[in-house]
Design an enzyme around this catalytic site. Sequence first.
Site, PDB file in Angstrom:
ATOM      1  N   LEU A  79       0.832  -1.203   0.000  1.00 53.27           N
ATOM      2  CA  LEU A  79       0.000   0.000   0.000  1.00 53.27           C
ATOM      3  C   LEU A  79       0.868   1.254   0.000  1.00 53.27           C
ATOM      4  CD1 LEU A  79      -2.412  -1.513   2.637  1.00 53.27           C
ATOM      5  CD2 LEU A  79      -3.039  -0.940   0.266  1.00 53.27           C
ATOM      6  N   PRO A  80       0.275   2.404  -0.370  1.00 55.56           N
ATOM      7  CA  PRO A  80       1.104   3.599  -0.516  1.00 55.56           C
ATOM      8  C   PRO A  80       1.815   4.042   0.779  1.00 55.56           C
ATOM      9  CG  PRO A  80      -1.020   3.924  -1.598  1.00 55.56           C
ATOM     10  CD  PRO A  80      -1.107   2.631  -0.832  1.00 55.56           C
ATOM     11  N   THR A 110       6.258   0.794   2.205  1.00 51.03           N
ATOM     12  CA  THR A 110       7.269   1.547   2.949  1.00 51.03           C
ATOM     13  C   THR A 110       6.536   2.515   3.862  1.00 51.03           C
ATOM     14  OG1 THR A 110       8.765   1.438   1.067  1.00 51.03           O
ATOM     15  CG2 THR A 110       9.283   3.055   2.771  1.00 51.03           C
ATOM     16  N   LYS A 185      15.118   0.289   5.299  1.00 51.91           N
ATOM     17  CA  LYS A 185      14.576   0.743   4.006  1.00 51.91           C
ATOM     18  C   LYS A 185      14.677   2.268   3.853  1.00 51.91           C
ATOM     19  CE  LYS A 185      12.012   1.215   0.340  1.00 51.91           C
ATOM     20  NZ  LYS A 185      12.506   0.960  -0.981  1.00 51.91           N
ATOM     21  N   LYS A 260       7.692  11.025   0.325  1.00 53.64           N
ATOM     22  CA  LYS A 260       7.177  10.388   1.552  1.00 53.64           C
ATOM     23  C   LYS A 260       8.319   9.682   2.294  1.00 53.64           C
ATOM     24  CE  LYS A 260       5.983   6.273   1.377  1.00 53.64           C
ATOM     25  NZ  LYS A 260       5.510   4.903   1.144  1.00 53.64           N
TER      26      LYS A 260
HETATM   27  P1  NAD Z   1       0.939   2.665  -6.156  1.00 60.56           P
HETATM   28  O1  NAD Z   1       0.320   3.948  -5.747  1.00 60.56           O
HETATM   29  O2  NAD Z   1       1.235   2.401  -7.593  1.00 60.56           O
HETATM   30  O3  NAD Z   1       0.006   1.431  -5.642  1.00 60.56           O
HETATM   31  C1  NAD Z   1      -0.684   1.415  -4.430  1.00 60.56           C
HETATM   32  C2  NAD Z   1      -1.981   0.647  -4.651  1.00 60.56           C
HETATM   33  O4  NAD Z   1      -2.657   0.546  -3.396  1.00 60.56           O
HETATM   34  C3  NAD Z   1      -2.946   1.341  -5.623  1.00 60.56           C
HETATM   35  O5  NAD Z   1      -3.352   0.430  -6.626  1.00 60.56           O
HETATM   36  C4  NAD Z   1      -4.113   1.767  -4.720  1.00 60.56           C
HETATM   37  O6  NAD Z   1      -5.374   1.743  -5.405  1.00 60.56           O
HETATM   38  C5  NAD Z   1      -4.042   0.717  -3.635  1.00 60.56           C
HETATM   39  N1  NAD Z   1      -4.693   1.128  -2.385  1.00 60.56           N
HETATM   40  C6  NAD Z   1      -4.617   2.291  -1.711  1.00 60.56           C
HETATM   41  N2  NAD Z   1      -5.352   2.227  -0.584  1.00 60.56           N
HETATM   42  C7  NAD Z   1      -5.894   0.989  -0.549  1.00 60.56           C
HETATM   43  C8  NAD Z   1      -6.755   0.315   0.357  1.00 60.56           C
HETATM   44  N3  NAD Z   1      -7.201   0.912   1.458  1.00 60.56           N
HETATM   45  N4  NAD Z   1      -7.112  -0.952   0.081  1.00 60.56           N
HETATM   46  C9  NAD Z   1      -6.673  -1.565  -1.049  1.00 60.56           C
HETATM   47  N5  NAD Z   1      -5.863  -0.980  -1.957  1.00 60.56           N
HETATM   48  C10 NAD Z   1      -5.487   0.282  -1.699  1.00 60.56           C
HETATM   49  O7  NAD Z   1       2.255   2.503  -5.269  1.00 60.56           O
HETATM   50  P2  NAD Z   1       3.513   1.528  -5.547  1.00 60.56           P
HETATM   51  O8  NAD Z   1       4.492   2.234  -6.403  1.00 60.56           O
HETATM   52  O9  NAD Z   1       3.006   0.176  -5.905  1.00 60.56           O
HETATM   53  O10 NAD Z   1       4.138   1.503  -4.075  1.00 60.56           O
HETATM   54  C11 NAD Z   1       3.557   0.752  -3.000  1.00 60.56           C
HETATM   55  C12 NAD Z   1       4.502   0.845  -1.818  1.00 60.56           C
HETATM   56  O11 NAD Z   1       5.792   0.311  -2.201  1.00 60.56           O
HETATM   57  C13 NAD Z   1       4.754   2.270  -1.323  1.00 60.56           C
HETATM   58  O12 NAD Z   1       4.835   2.263   0.074  1.00 60.56           O
HETATM   59  C14 NAD Z   1       6.097   2.613  -1.952  1.00 60.56           C
HETATM   60  O13 NAD Z   1       6.795   3.586  -1.181  1.00 60.56           O
HETATM   61  C15 NAD Z   1       6.799   1.284  -1.954  1.00 60.56           C
HETATM   62  N6  NAD Z   1       7.830   1.092  -2.991  1.00 60.56           N
HETATM   63  C16 NAD Z   1       7.604   1.473  -4.273  1.00 60.56           C
HETATM   64  C17 NAD Z   1       8.610   1.275  -5.222  1.00 60.56           C
HETATM   65  C18 NAD Z   1       8.428   1.671  -6.659  1.00 60.56           C
HETATM   66  O14 NAD Z   1       9.432   1.640  -7.418  1.00 60.56           O
HETATM   67  N7  NAD Z   1       7.213   1.995  -7.104  1.00 60.56           N
HETATM   68  C19 NAD Z   1       9.832   0.678  -4.847  1.00 60.56           C
HETATM   69  C20 NAD Z   1      10.005   0.270  -3.528  1.00 60.56           C
HETATM   70  C21 NAD Z   1       8.986   0.482  -2.597  1.00 60.56           C
END
Ligand code: NAD
Length: 311
Positions: A79-80, A110, A185, A260
């Site tokens: 999740l975000p 994260t 992280k 964030k």
């Molecule tokens: P993203 O915004 O693409 O995906 C998050 C998903 O969560 C979305 O599809 C959203 O609809 C869903 N969501 C939000 N609230 C929700 C809820 N209450 N119930 C169900 N679904 C819900 O984000 P991401 O890039 O996939 O990143 C996710 C996490 O991973 C974050 O914490 C980010 O910091 C971490 N991260 C991302 C990357 C990257 O390269 N994108 C790398 C390492 C870590």
Amino acid sequence: MNTKDVNATSSDTTKPNIAFIGLGNMGAPMAENLLKAGYTLSVYDLSEDATQRLQQAGASVADSPKDAANNAQVVISMLPAGKHVHSVYLGDSGLLANLPKGTLVIDSSTIAAADARTVAEAASELGIDFLDAPVSGGTGGAIAGSLTFIVGGSADAFAKAEPILAVMGKNIFHAGDHGAGQVAKICNNMLLGILMAGTAEAINLGVKNGLDPKVLSDIMLQSSGRNWTLEVYNPYPQVMENVPSSNGYQGGFMSKLMQKDLNLAMQTAQDTNVETPMGAKATELYEAHTVENGDRDFSSIMGRHDASLLS
Ligand code: NAD
């Protein structure tokens, strides 16, 4: 107190059924890799587009986190931010209150270490194993199944999670107790923010002095400025194929998520009285950048130096 037993089984009895919550840029390819490895998945996301993609890949789609976890022995979330993790897991209607004892919960979002510890404590009171397991490696790593998992929690829960994490990642570290995964992280991501902003600055200096960005990148890649952004994630458009900078800075790791993480690092530094001047500068740069570019990949910080790169 929840006393339901964990006794449902996947069609492959050696593999637990998994509920996967959060199917964004990272969660979707991670879940797809679990399906490819033969796990039975029930998925949930607020976005219908996100769930449709997984349905096509063979997952069943649930109407709520609770429905997704019905019959699951393992729950994974991606999740975000901390507030989303809290809203999914905590409270009377939260997922923890509705999970059987003995369920393994792996949160790969994260979030602040303190938030992870809060969820871990609530889980532990209900007899549920919770691990914070944030990842590194970007969307490329999520697609390739080569992520690094940085895990905090008990050794027993870690041992149970390891074979599942190994499907989605190559390097799996047990950083320590609850919250330790998140601390490691944000140290890593603070450094990444510094490296990305610094690499963009160096390439811009070269370009403004007549150098070709690819030639300069190749030189730095074979010299002491070498770093991950030059190796696999060059911020200058068309220097590298298949990276967000060559695709209008779409997809990848959104600038607002980098901001964030930098804020989490700054908060941790402040709480523990640790000096982080380079981290503070990167935070300031991303804060200004995300005002207009929060949804673009974090390598779009390159556009600070040349706005035409963002058009
Ligand atoms: P993203 O915004 O693409 O995906 C998050 C998903 O969560 C979305 O599809 C959203 O609809 C869903 N969501 C939000 N609230 C929700 C809820 N209450 N119930 C169900 N679904 C819900 O984000 P991401 O890039 O996939 O990143 C996710 C996490 O991973 C974050 O914490 C980010 O910091 C971490 N991260 C991302 C990357 C990257 O390269 N994108 C790398 C390492 C870590």
